[in-house]
Design a protein around this motif. Structure first.
Motif, PDB file in Angstrom:
ATOM      1  N   ALA A  70      25.927 -21.593  16.663  1.00  0.00           N
ATOM      2  CA  ALA A  70      27.002 -21.590  15.678  1.00  0.00           C
ATOM      3  C   ALA A  70      26.565 -22.144  14.324  1.00  0.00           C
ATOM      4  O   ALA A  70      27.276 -21.980  13.333  1.00  0.00           O
ATOM      5  CB  ALA A  70      28.184 -22.407  16.203  1.00  0.00           C
ATOM      6  N   ALA A  71      25.400 -22.791  14.273  1.00  0.00           N
ATOM      7  CA  ALA A  71      24.937 -23.378  13.014  1.00  0.00           C
ATOM      8  C   ALA A  71      24.692 -22.285  11.980  1.00  0.00           C
ATOM      9  O   ALA A  71      24.196 -21.205  12.309  1.00  0.00           O
ATOM     10  CB  ALA A  71      23.656 -24.170  13.248  1.00  0.00           C
ATOM     11  N   PRO A  72      25.049 -22.521  10.721  1.00  0.00           N
ATOM     12  CA  PRO A  72      24.839 -21.504   9.685  1.00  0.00           C
ATOM     13  C   PRO A  72      23.354 -21.304   9.403  1.00  0.00           C
ATOM     14  O   PRO A  72      22.550 -22.223   9.591  1.00  0.00           O
ATOM     15  CB  PRO A  72      25.558 -22.097   8.465  1.00  0.00           C
ATOM     16  N   PRO A  73      22.970 -20.117   8.957  1.00  0.00           N
ATOM     17  CA  PRO A  73      21.562 -19.881   8.607  1.00  0.00           C
ATOM     18  C   PRO A  73      21.188 -20.683   7.370  1.00  0.00           C
ATOM     19  O   PRO A  73      22.063 -21.101   6.598  1.00  0.00           O
ATOM     20  CB  PRO A  73      21.519 -18.374   8.332  1.00  0.00           C
ATOM     21  N   PRO A  74      19.910 -20.909   7.159  1.00  0.00           N
ATOM     22  CA  PRO A  74      19.496 -21.692   5.987  1.00  0.00           C
ATOM     23  C   PRO A  74      19.810 -20.956   4.694  1.00  0.00           C
ATOM     24  O   PRO A  74      19.797 -19.725   4.639  1.00  0.00           O
ATOM     25  CB  PRO A  74      17.986 -21.852   6.188  1.00  0.00           C
ATOM     26  N   SER A  75      20.102 -21.713   3.674  1.00  0.00           N
ATOM     27  CA  SER A  75      20.344 -21.121   2.359  1.00  0.00           C
ATOM     28  C   SER A  75      19.039 -21.105   1.575  1.00  0.00           C
ATOM     29  O   SER A  75      18.139 -21.905   1.812  1.00  0.00           O
ATOM     30  CB  SER A  75      21.401 -21.926   1.602  1.00  0.00           C
ATOM     31  N   GLY A  76      18.949 -20.196   0.639  1.00  0.00           N
ATOM     32  CA  GLY A  76      17.742 -20.110  -0.169  1.00  0.00           C
ATOM     33  C   GLY A  76      16.612 -19.391   0.548  1.00  0.00           C
ATOM     34  O   GLY A  76      16.802 -18.734   1.576  1.00  0.00           O
ATOM     35  N   PHE A  77      15.419 -19.547  -0.002  1.00  0.00           N
ATOM     36  CA  PHE A  77      14.231 -18.867   0.516  1.00  0.00           C
ATOM     37  C   PHE A  77      13.734 -19.602   1.750  1.00  0.00           C
ATOM     38  O   PHE A  77      13.357 -20.772   1.679  1.00  0.00           O
ATOM     39  CB  PHE A  77      13.158 -18.837  -0.573  1.00  0.00           C
ATOM     40  N   ALA A  78      13.736 -18.925   2.901  1.00  0.00           N
ATOM     41  CA  ALA A  78      13.390 -19.598   4.161  1.00  0.00           C
ATOM     42  C   ALA A  78      12.538 -18.698   5.050  1.00  0.00           C
ATOM     43  O   ALA A  78      12.931 -18.355   6.167  1.00  0.00           O
ATOM     44  CB  ALA A  78      14.661 -20.019   4.889  1.00  0.00           C
ATOM     45  N   PRO A  79      11.354 -18.293   4.598  1.00  0.00           N
ATOM     46  CA  PRO A  79      10.530 -17.385   5.415  1.00  0.00           C
ATOM     47  C   PRO A  79      10.084 -17.994   6.735  1.00  0.00           C
ATOM     48  O   PRO A  79       9.980 -17.287   7.742  1.00  0.00           O
ATOM     49  CB  PRO A  79       9.338 -17.078   4.502  1.00  0.00           C
ATOM     50  N   SER A  80       9.813 -19.298   6.749  1.00  0.00           N
ATOM     51  CA  SER A  80       9.341 -19.919   7.992  1.00  0.00           C
ATOM     52  C   SER A  80      10.427 -19.885   9.068  1.00  0.00           C
ATOM     53  O   SER A  80      10.132 -19.686  10.257  1.00  0.00           O
ATOM     54  CB  SER A  80       8.894 -21.358   7.731  1.00  0.00           C
ATOM     55  N   TYR A  81      11.681 -20.060   8.661  1.00  0.00           N
ATOM     56  CA  TYR A  81      12.783 -20.009   9.627  1.00  0.00           C
ATOM     57  C   TYR A  81      12.876 -18.625  10.258  1.00  0.00           C
ATOM     58  O   TYR A  81      13.002 -18.495  11.484  1.00  0.00           O
ATOM     59  CB  TYR A  81      14.101 -20.357   8.937  1.00  0.00           C
ATOM     60  N   TYR A  82      12.800 -17.580   9.443  1.00  0.00           N
ATOM     61  CA  TYR A  82      12.946 -16.224   9.975  1.00  0.00           C
ATOM     62  C   TYR A  82      11.707 -15.784  10.744  1.00  0.00           C
ATOM     63  O   TYR A  82      11.809 -14.950  11.651  1.00  0.00           O
ATOM     64  CB  TYR A  82      13.280 -15.251   8.845  1.00  0.00           C
ATOM     65  N   LEU A  83      10.557 -16.353  10.400  1.00  0.00           N
ATOM     66  CA  LEU A  83       9.366 -16.063  11.188  1.00  0.00           C
ATOM     67  C   LEU A  83       9.493 -16.674  12.583  1.00  0.00           C
ATOM     68  O   LEU A  83       9.154 -16.035  13.588  1.00  0.00           O
ATOM     69  CB  LEU A  83       8.123 -16.602  10.475  1.00  0.00           C
ATOM     70  N   ARG A  84      10.005 -17.901  12.646  1.00  0.00           N
ATOM     71  CA  ARG A  84      10.254 -18.517  13.955  1.00  0.00           C
ATOM     72  C   ARG A  84      11.305 -17.726  14.726  1.00  0.00           C
ATOM     73  O   ARG A  84      11.187 -17.526  15.942  1.00  0.00           O
ATOM     74  CB  ARG A  84      10.719 -19.966  13.782  1.00  0.00           C
ATOM     75  N   LEU A  85      12.328 -17.268  14.012  1.00  0.00           N
ATOM     76  CA  LEU A  85      13.373 -16.473  14.651  1.00  0.00           C
ATOM     77  C   LEU A  85      12.782 -15.192  15.242  1.00  0.00           C
ATOM     78  O   LEU A  85      13.125 -14.787  16.362  1.00  0.00           O
ATOM     79  CB  LEU A  85      14.461 -16.140  13.629  1.00  0.00           C
ATOM     80  N   ALA A  86      11.876 -14.563  14.496  1.00  0.00           N
ATOM     81  CA  ALA A  86      11.241 -13.333  14.972  1.00  0.00           C
ATOM     82  C   ALA A  86      10.436 -13.587  16.240  1.00  0.00           C
ATOM     83  O   ALA A  86      10.509 -12.814  17.205  1.00  0.00           O
ATOM     84  CB  ALA A  86      10.343 -12.755  13.876  1.00  0.00           C
ATOM     85  N   PHE A  87       9.672 -14.674  16.258  1.00  0.00           N
ATOM     86  CA  PHE A  87       8.882 -14.987  17.450  1.00  0.00           C
ATOM     87  C   PHE A  87       9.786 -15.338  18.630  1.00  0.00           C
ATOM     88  O   PHE A  87       9.473 -15.010  19.781  1.00  0.00           O
ATOM     89  CB  PHE A  87       7.907 -16.128  17.156  1.00  0.00           C
ATOM     90  N   ASN A  88      10.899 -15.992  18.359  1.00  0.00           N
ATOM     91  CA  ASN A  88      11.838 -16.294  19.444  1.00  0.00           C
ATOM     92  C   ASN A  88      12.469 -15.022  20.003  1.00  0.00           C
ATOM     93  O   ASN A  88      12.732 -14.923  21.205  1.00  0.00           O
ATOM     94  CB  ASN A  88      12.926 -17.246  18.947  1.00  0.00           C
ATOM     95  N   ILE A  89      12.724 -14.061  19.138  1.00  0.00           N
ATOM     96  CA  ILE A  89      13.308 -12.795  19.593  1.00  0.00           C
ATOM     97  C   ILE A  89      12.363 -12.086  20.556  1.00  0.00           C
ATOM     98  O   ILE A  89      12.788 -11.590  21.607  1.00  0.00           O
ATOM     99  CB  ILE A  89      13.647 -11.900  18.388  1.00  0.00           C
ATOM    100  N   VAL A  90      11.079 -12.037  20.230  1.00  0.00           N
ATOM    101  CA  VAL A  90      10.136 -11.345  21.117  1.00  0.00           C
ATOM    102  C   VAL A  90       9.842 -12.173  22.361  1.00  0.00           C
ATOM    103  O   VAL A  90       9.225 -11.654  23.307  1.00  0.00           O
ATOM    104  CB  VAL A  90       8.827 -10.991  20.377  1.00  0.00           C
TER     105      VAL A  90
END
Length: 204
Positions: A21-41
């Motif tokens: 339920a936590a909101p996504p990070p605001s601003g430029f956050a490539p490391s967060y989405y890279l971690r998200l991508a690895f978690n998805i796979v």
């Protein structure tokens, strides 16, 4: 075992944890989405659902997808160009630019058409409840598993298995369809992908 139990009731949204339920990070956050991508796979259902509801995930997913396509192109298409234009560096650079532009457009059309058609099939015939933007966000983030195609000898098989798994989980979690149905759609997508991959004209 916990994974199988937690997915018995497809189509019923689980209670959200504080992490989900936590909101996504605001601003430029490539490391967060890279971690998200690895978690998805890694088959993390929470990450899949978070990405599906995060509009920013689409832009990061497109960027990661483009990088992945570029890596595949450099790993498979550069050698023929080097052999053809070895004596002309300028022609080689032009060939790389046009080849890269072509493969990005070509693969972009394939991805959108494949996933769009399969999402519509799931919606029309299997009672899927998700929306296409919600489906494509986590799939673009997880598309980089197709880079496994560069592994010698077993690359095509490894990429096919990994991509099928990502597709299956996303369709199950986001579209709310059964796992067997999600697997059938995922396998169909991969068959189309492989056929079109072989249909891609090689540089001459």
């Amino acid at each position: 075992m916990d994974y199988g139990v937690s997915h018995n009731c497809s189509g019923i949204a689980p209670l959200q944890t504080p992490e989900e339920a936590a909101p996504p990070p605001s601003g430029f956050a490539p490391s967060y989405y890279l971690r998200l991508a690895f978690n998805i796979v890694r088959w993390d259902d929470v990450s899949i659902r978070r990405a599906s509801r995060d509009s920013n995930a689409l832009f990061y997913g497109i960027a990661l997808w483009a990088v992945s396509v570029t890596i595949i192109f450099l790993g498979t298409g550069v050698r023929p160009l080097l052999q053809r234009f070895a004596a002309s560096p300028i022609a080689l650079i032009i060939g790389l630019i046009f080849g890269m532009a072509f493969i990005l457009v070509y693969m972009g059309v394939i991805v959108v058409v494949q996933l769009g058609l399969c999402h519509l099939i799931a919606k029309w015939f299997l009672g899927a409840t998700g929306r296409f933007p919600e489906v494509i966000r986590p799939l673009l983030l997880g598309w980089f598993v197709n880079c496994l195609i560069l592994v010698p000898y077993v690359g095509m098989l490894a990429a096919g298995i990994a991509w099928t798994a990502v597709l299956m989980l996303v369709f199950e979690e986001v579209d709310g369809i059964g796992r067997l149905q999600a697997f059938g759609i995922s396998a169909g997508i991969n068959i189309c992908f492989i056929v079109l991959q072989y249909a891609l004209p090689a540089p001459h």
